[in-house]
Design an enzyme around this catalytic site. Sequence first.
Site, short mmCIF file in Angstrom:
data_model
loop_
_atom_site.label_atom_id
_atom_site.label_comp_id
_atom_site.label_asym_id
_atom_site.label_seq_id
_atom_site.Cartn_x
_atom_site.Cartn_y
_atom_site.Cartn_z
N PHE A 149 -29.11 -37.86 2.18
CA PHE A 149 -28.67 -36.90 3.20
C PHE A 149 -27.20 -36.57 2.93
O PHE A 149 -26.34 -37.44 3.00
CB PHE A 149 -28.82 -37.41 4.63
CG PHE A 149 -28.39 -36.37 5.62
CD1 PHE A 149 -29.27 -35.40 6.08
CD2 PHE A 149 -27.07 -36.30 6.06
CE1 PHE A 149 -28.86 -34.40 6.96
CE2 PHE A 149 -26.64 -35.30 6.93
CZ PHE A 149 -27.54 -34.35 7.38
N ASP A 234 -20.32 -40.16 -1.69
CA ASP A 234 -20.36 -39.53 -0.37
C ASP A 234 -20.19 -40.65 0.67
O ASP A 234 -21.14 -41.34 1.01
CB ASP A 234 -21.67 -38.78 -0.15
CG ASP A 234 -21.71 -38.09 1.22
OD1 ASP A 234 -20.83 -38.39 2.07
OD2 ASP A 234 -22.63 -37.27 1.45
N LYS A 263 -16.46 -37.14 9.06
CA LYS A 263 -16.75 -37.87 10.30
C LYS A 263 -15.53 -38.61 10.88
O LYS A 263 -14.71 -37.97 11.53
CB LYS A 263 -17.95 -38.79 10.08
CG LYS A 263 -19.23 -37.95 9.87
CD LYS A 263 -20.52 -38.68 10.06
CE LYS A 263 -21.68 -37.69 10.10
NZ LYS A 263 -22.61 -37.78 8.99
C1 LIG Z 1 -23.16 -36.56 8.27
C2 LIG Z 1 -23.15 -36.60 6.79
C3 LIG Z 1 -22.82 -35.45 6.03
C4 LIG Z 1 -22.61 -34.09 6.64
O1 LIG Z 1 -21.56 -34.05 7.54
P1 LIG Z 1 -21.47 -32.84 8.60
O2 LIG Z 1 -20.11 -33.03 9.22
O3 LIG Z 1 -22.59 -33.03 9.56
O4 LIG Z 1 -21.59 -31.58 7.83
C5 LIG Z 1 -22.75 -35.60 4.66
N1 LIG Z 1 -23.01 -36.78 4.07
C6 LIG Z 1 -23.34 -37.89 4.77
C7 LIG Z 1 -23.60 -39.17 4.05
C8 LIG Z 1 -23.43 -37.83 6.16
O5 LIG Z 1 -23.81 -38.91 6.85
#
Ligand SMILES: *Cc1c(COP(=O)(O)O)cnc(C)c1O
Length: 414
Positions: A149, A234, A263
């Site tokens: 994700f 990520d 985040k």
């Molecule tokens: C939440 C998330 C994203 C996307 O972040 P948004 O601010 O919702 O666009 C990307 N990678 C990971 C691992 C995430 O948990």
Amino acid sequence: MSEQSNATASRTDEFIAQADRWSAHNYHPLDVVVTRGEGCYVWDVDGNRYLDCLAAYSAVNQGHCHPRIVGALTDQAKRLTLTSRAFHNDRMGVFLEQLCNTLGYERALPMNTGAEGVETALKTARKWGYKVKGVAPDAAEIIVMDGNFHGRTTTIVSFSTDEQARDGFGPFTPGFKVVPYGDADAVRAAMTPNTVAVLVEPIQGEGGVVLPPNGFLAAVAEACRESNALFIGDEVQTGLGRTGKLLACDWEDVRPDVLILGKALGGGVYPVSAVLADSAIMDVFHPGDHGSTFGGNPLAAAVGAEALSVLIDEGLVDQARELGDWFVEQLRAIDSPHVELVRGRGLMVGVVIKESSGPARPFCKALKRCGILAKETHEQVIRFAPPLVITREILEGVLPDIAAVLRGEGVELG
Ligand SMILES: *Cc1c(COP(=O)(O)O)cnc(C)c1O
């Protein structure tokens, strides 16, 4: 848990009906309407208090409405909020210097949301592939993991393996190869001279709090070095203390060539994301190549700087490690016919419900009735990922309720 105000009717249904009527139906929230937050607690419109065990998918690591972060936000909001990158502002450089020094990188490219951070990292890798590695035009390949994700843009869902995330959104962006998560040999086998990067979550959060086998991250990093490809970490969800280290990649002493943060970088009050790399990679960007109207804005920079400082000053990284180990132990000790296993690292914990007991959602509903907000991820998994400011006393206080629910009390089993 309740400060329920006397005889007034619940306002929850009203708010939910209004949201249902006017909002696109792209989410399926629990039936709770939150109106206030402080630390690891939130309150609903009927005055009930809940322990927040989701922390906005780890965006609220520093706790709700942290006074220092809200202070930075309001001070900066009164002075200057947005210049665009057409002009300099006096906050961005300060923030990016602090960010790079904290994480150990030479340059940062600020964006807003996590998905934009991922997009930026993918563009960085492709441009690096063409300009530095010498890949033929439009031939770059990026290896990604099954169950990933990384956000919701058209390019990112192009390589999602979640059917629903893709359904109806094609045609898709080419250039991605999917391999099984946790299989370093498969990563190696998928590499070609055109491979410019491997994109990996050190723990798959939305995939169900899935930890790869020990040594996987280090093996992928090694494969990247051998093949002259970039390791893109990520850490939008796992980063900034969540797993008990500043980065989840630190658990295997892996330093991503390209690091994506989001985040918690915004301290739960404002969207702030960034991509970090050394200049040998980041300097592939020249004026006009890439950008964002809001990226690096002074309000985001002030908030991001304070969010980082709070994390360090309050020792939240160590807090997550110490509490997490203990919490997982406590959860594993619960004798339940419904729990398949408990897994996690730091305060990123997944309780996997047996398929024979039905999905995790009824358990989350029962937890809500006990004043605990948790959200299922991937059908079978209850995620416990509270703000890192939570204390052992608070967790001890809710463990009996969690144990009762996991044993099935108050759960409407399907
Ligand atoms: C939440 C998330 C994203 C996307 O972040 P948004 O601010 O919702 O666009 C990307 N990678 C990971 C691992 C995430 O948990």
